[in-house]
Scaffold this active site. Structure first.
Site, PDB file in Angstrom:
ATOM      1  N   GLY A  27     -28.099  58.251   5.280  1.00  0.00           N
ATOM      2  CA  GLY A  27     -28.567  58.996   4.111  1.00  0.00           C
ATOM      3  C   GLY A  27     -30.076  59.193   4.163  1.00  0.00           C
ATOM      4  O   GLY A  27     -30.752  59.255   3.145  1.00  0.00           O
ATOM      5  N   GLY A  30     -32.089  61.696   2.055  1.00  0.00           N
ATOM      6  CA  GLY A  30     -31.920  61.678   0.604  1.00  0.00           C
ATOM      7  C   GLY A  30     -33.155  61.197  -0.133  1.00  0.00           C
ATOM      8  O   GLY A  30     -34.228  61.033   0.465  1.00  0.00           O
ATOM      9  N   ASP A  64     -27.865  61.513   8.876  1.00  0.00           N
ATOM     10  CA  ASP A  64     -27.635  62.228   7.614  1.00  0.00           C
ATOM     11  C   ASP A  64     -26.665  63.371   7.870  1.00  0.00           C
ATOM     12  O   ASP A  64     -26.561  63.857   9.006  1.00  0.00           O
ATOM     13  CB  ASP A  64     -28.957  62.776   7.037  1.00  0.00           C
ATOM     14  CG  ASP A  64     -28.832  63.093   5.555  1.00  0.00           C
ATOM     15  OD1 ASP A  64     -29.259  62.266   4.735  1.00  0.00           O
ATOM     16  OD2 ASP A  64     -28.255  64.161   5.229  1.00  0.00           O
ATOM     17  N   ILE A  65     -25.992  63.782   6.812  1.00  0.00           N
ATOM     18  CA  ILE A  65     -25.005  64.860   6.948  1.00  0.00           C
ATOM     19  C   ILE A  65     -25.715  66.198   7.198  1.00  0.00           C
ATOM     20  O   ILE A  65     -25.121  67.138   7.685  1.00  0.00           O
ATOM     21  CB  ILE A  65     -24.140  64.919   5.658  1.00  0.00           C
ATOM     22  CG1 ILE A  65     -22.837  65.678   5.888  1.00  0.00           C
ATOM     23  CG2 ILE A  65     -24.919  65.482   4.484  1.00  0.00           C
ATOM     24  CD1 ILE A  65     -21.771  64.811   6.521  1.00  0.00           C
ATOM     25  N   ILE A  84     -20.980  59.593   8.056  1.00  0.00           N
ATOM     26  CA  ILE A  84     -20.791  58.137   8.225  1.00  0.00           C
ATOM     27  C   ILE A  84     -19.300  57.777   8.235  1.00  0.00           C
ATOM     28  O   ILE A  84     -18.936  56.652   8.508  1.00  0.00           O
ATOM     29  CB  ILE A  84     -21.494  57.355   7.097  1.00  0.00           C
ATOM     30  CG1 ILE A  84     -21.017  57.825   5.717  1.00  0.00           C
ATOM     31  CG2 ILE A  84     -22.996  57.467   7.243  1.00  0.00           C
ATOM     32  CD1 ILE A  84     -21.471  56.944   4.586  1.00  0.00           C
ATOM     33  N   TYR A 183     -18.571  56.533  -9.144  1.00  0.00           N
ATOM     34  CA  TYR A 183     -19.762  56.050  -8.414  1.00  0.00           C
ATOM     35  C   TYR A 183     -20.028  54.581  -8.742  1.00  0.00           C
ATOM     36  O   TYR A 183     -20.275  53.773  -7.849  1.00  0.00           O
ATOM     37  CB  TYR A 183     -20.955  56.923  -8.792  1.00  0.00           C
ATOM     38  CG  TYR A 183     -22.313  56.464  -8.353  1.00  0.00           C
ATOM     39  CD1 TYR A 183     -23.223  55.928  -9.265  1.00  0.00           C
ATOM     40  CD2 TYR A 183     -22.708  56.592  -7.027  1.00  0.00           C
ATOM     41  CE1 TYR A 183     -24.487  55.537  -8.876  1.00  0.00           C
ATOM     42  CE2 TYR A 183     -23.989  56.199  -6.627  1.00  0.00           C
ATOM     43  CZ  TYR A 183     -24.871  55.675  -7.560  1.00  0.00           C
ATOM     44  OH  TYR A 183     -26.124  55.284  -7.157  1.00  0.00           O
ATOM     45  N   LYS A 187     -19.918  51.494  -6.171  1.00  0.00           N
ATOM     46  CA  LYS A 187     -21.048  50.586  -5.917  1.00  0.00           C
ATOM     47  C   LYS A 187     -20.619  49.134  -6.110  1.00  0.00           C
ATOM     48  O   LYS A 187     -21.021  48.247  -5.346  1.00  0.00           O
ATOM     49  CB  LYS A 187     -22.230  50.935  -6.826  1.00  0.00           C
ATOM     50  CG  LYS A 187     -22.980  52.212  -6.403  1.00  0.00           C
ATOM     51  CD  LYS A 187     -23.499  52.092  -4.976  1.00  0.00           C
ATOM     52  CE  LYS A 187     -24.326  53.294  -4.556  1.00  0.00           C
ATOM     53  NZ  LYS A 187     -24.821  53.172  -3.160  1.00  0.00           N
TER      54      LYS A 187
HETATM   55  C1  AKB Z   1     -27.478  58.235 -10.634  1.00  0.00           C
HETATM   56  O1  AKB Z   1     -28.010  58.745 -11.624  1.00  0.00           O
HETATM   57  O2  AKB Z   1     -26.292  58.385 -10.332  1.00  0.00           O
HETATM   58  C2  AKB Z   1     -28.317  57.330  -9.761  1.00  0.00           C
HETATM   59  C3  AKB Z   1     -28.198  55.929 -10.239  1.00  0.00           C
HETATM   60  C4  AKB Z   1     -28.677  55.537 -11.575  1.00  0.00           C
HETATM   61  O3  AKB Z   1     -27.711  55.082  -9.499  1.00  0.00           O
HETATM   62  N1  AKB Z   1     -29.706  57.758  -9.798  1.00  0.00           N
END
Ligand code: AKB
Length: 372
Positions: A27, A30, A64-65, A84, A183, A187
């Protein structure tokens, strides 16, 4: 098929059987990649060409992509354009390098992940598993533990209601970990996978190797960079507002003015990453740490920005979906474990972040605008 775009080589990559010792950044193109590559490049130049203690042949590999911008590619030796989740790419890296450290930044962020949650899982969890497996295979092949940095996020927290968020205030690492986004789930999964590879990998295998991966993670708040504009995140309203004002563009903020989550500057995030990665393992009592610097409301952002750019046009128009994500994230994070274990200390208050870093550097980036 991945293809390598060889930049300059800051140190000769050995030929024949010997594999060059390497640091891998995924990444790399990014939001964090730009700052981290610069910092790792500067560290190895300061160390005399070795970012680790494995001698002068450490090379900096970026994946990176998309192709890296020239100013980013200048800080690494080889830039691979690839996915990846592409096993052929990872096999190639295993064959060509002795990787001693991995900084795995590649991810689909919270907003983008809500439009394609299965894709987000595939990239964020599948990709992380691939990189952890690469690290374990590297450790098996060169016989040394591979340090692995995983940027987690305040998105792992899920406060059920706005009243809960306001009542709870500051959260510790082991509470409220019921994320409302894919997300955030990804994580949290990444943190658990990393802890498994660090402490329990192949528990029953006869040829098990002890601690192939030294996994370390930080739960980052919203990050604001003067150099790059984020995309696909839900905390993006902060940096977007400042960059829009500096570029004399009107900005419609997608959260209410009273929305409040923790933020930090990109230099603080990069410094914290390198500080955690260089801390003695025996000092670390957790695999994932909270850190935070300041928690301005969206209205605070507007006031800072309008003081600097009086002509800035900023309106609030809450997007219910993105608002609900921000309302599920904590107002602040208890960073006492990071302060105790590896000396984390924030560099800024909200005022100093705007006055010393954000406003002057962002205004300079847009040249014609200058803060009052
Ligand atoms: C997002 O907004 O998704 C990221 C984070 C807070 O992990 N910047």
């Amino acid at each position: 098929m991945p293809h390598a775009i060889g930049a300059h080589h800051t140190s000769p990559v050995p030929t024949g059987q010997q594999r060059a010792t390497a640091i891998l950044v995924t990444g790399a193109g990014g939001e964090m990649g730009h700052g981290l590559l610069c910092a790792l490049d500067a560290r190895r130049k300061h160390d005399g060409g070795c970012g680790t203690d494995h001698g002068p042949l450490t090379v900096l590999i970026a994946v990176d992509i998309r192709e890296l911008a020239p100013e980013i590619r200048a800080h690494c030796d080889v830039a691979y354009v690839g996915d990846i989740c592409d096993h052929a790419l990872l096999e190639r890296l295993l064959a060509m390098y002795e990787i001693s450290e991995i900084y795995h930044l590649a991810a689909l962020l919270s907003t983008r992940g809500e439009f394609a949650p299965e894709t987000a899982h595939h990239v964020n969890v599948g990709g992380t598993l691939n990189l952890l497996h690469l690290a374990a295979e590297q450790a098996r092949s060169h016989g040394r533990t591979v340090k692995f940095f995983f940027p987690s996020s305040i998105a792992v927290y899920g406060l059920p209601t706005l009243d809960d968020k306001r009542r709870v205030g500051r959260v510790r690492e082991d509470e409220w970990c019921e994320p409302h986004t894919m997300y955030g789930c990804n994580k949290l999964s990444g943190e658990h996978l990393g802890r498994y590879y660090d402490q329990h990998y192949r528990k029953l295998a006869k040829d098990r190797i002890e601690r192939p991966v030294d996994f370390r993670s930080i739960r980052f708040p919203g990050i604001i960079s003067a150099e790059t504009l984020p995309s696909g995140g839900t905390s993006d309203y902060g940096p977007e507002m400042i960059h829009a004002a500096a570029a004399s563009r009107p900005y419609r903020c997608f959260v209410r003015g009273d929305s409040r989550i923790p933020f930090m500057t990109m230099p603080e995030a990069i410094d914290a990453t390198l500080a955690l990665m260089s801390a003695p393992k025996e000092c670390l009592t957790r695999s994932a740490y909270n850190i935070a610097s300041f928690s301005p409301s969206a209205e605070d952002f507007r006031q800072f920005v309008q003081q600097a750019f009086p002509l800035a046009s900023i309106e609030f128009e809450s997007d219910p979906g993105r608002q609900s994500i921000v309302d599920s994230w904590p107002i602040d994070c208890d960073d006492s474990a990071a302060r105790r274990d590896w000396g984390w200390v924030p560099r800024h208050t909200a005022e100093s972040a705007f006055r010393e870093y954000l406003l002057p550097r962002i205004a300079a980036r847009y040249l014609h605008s200058s803060p009052i």
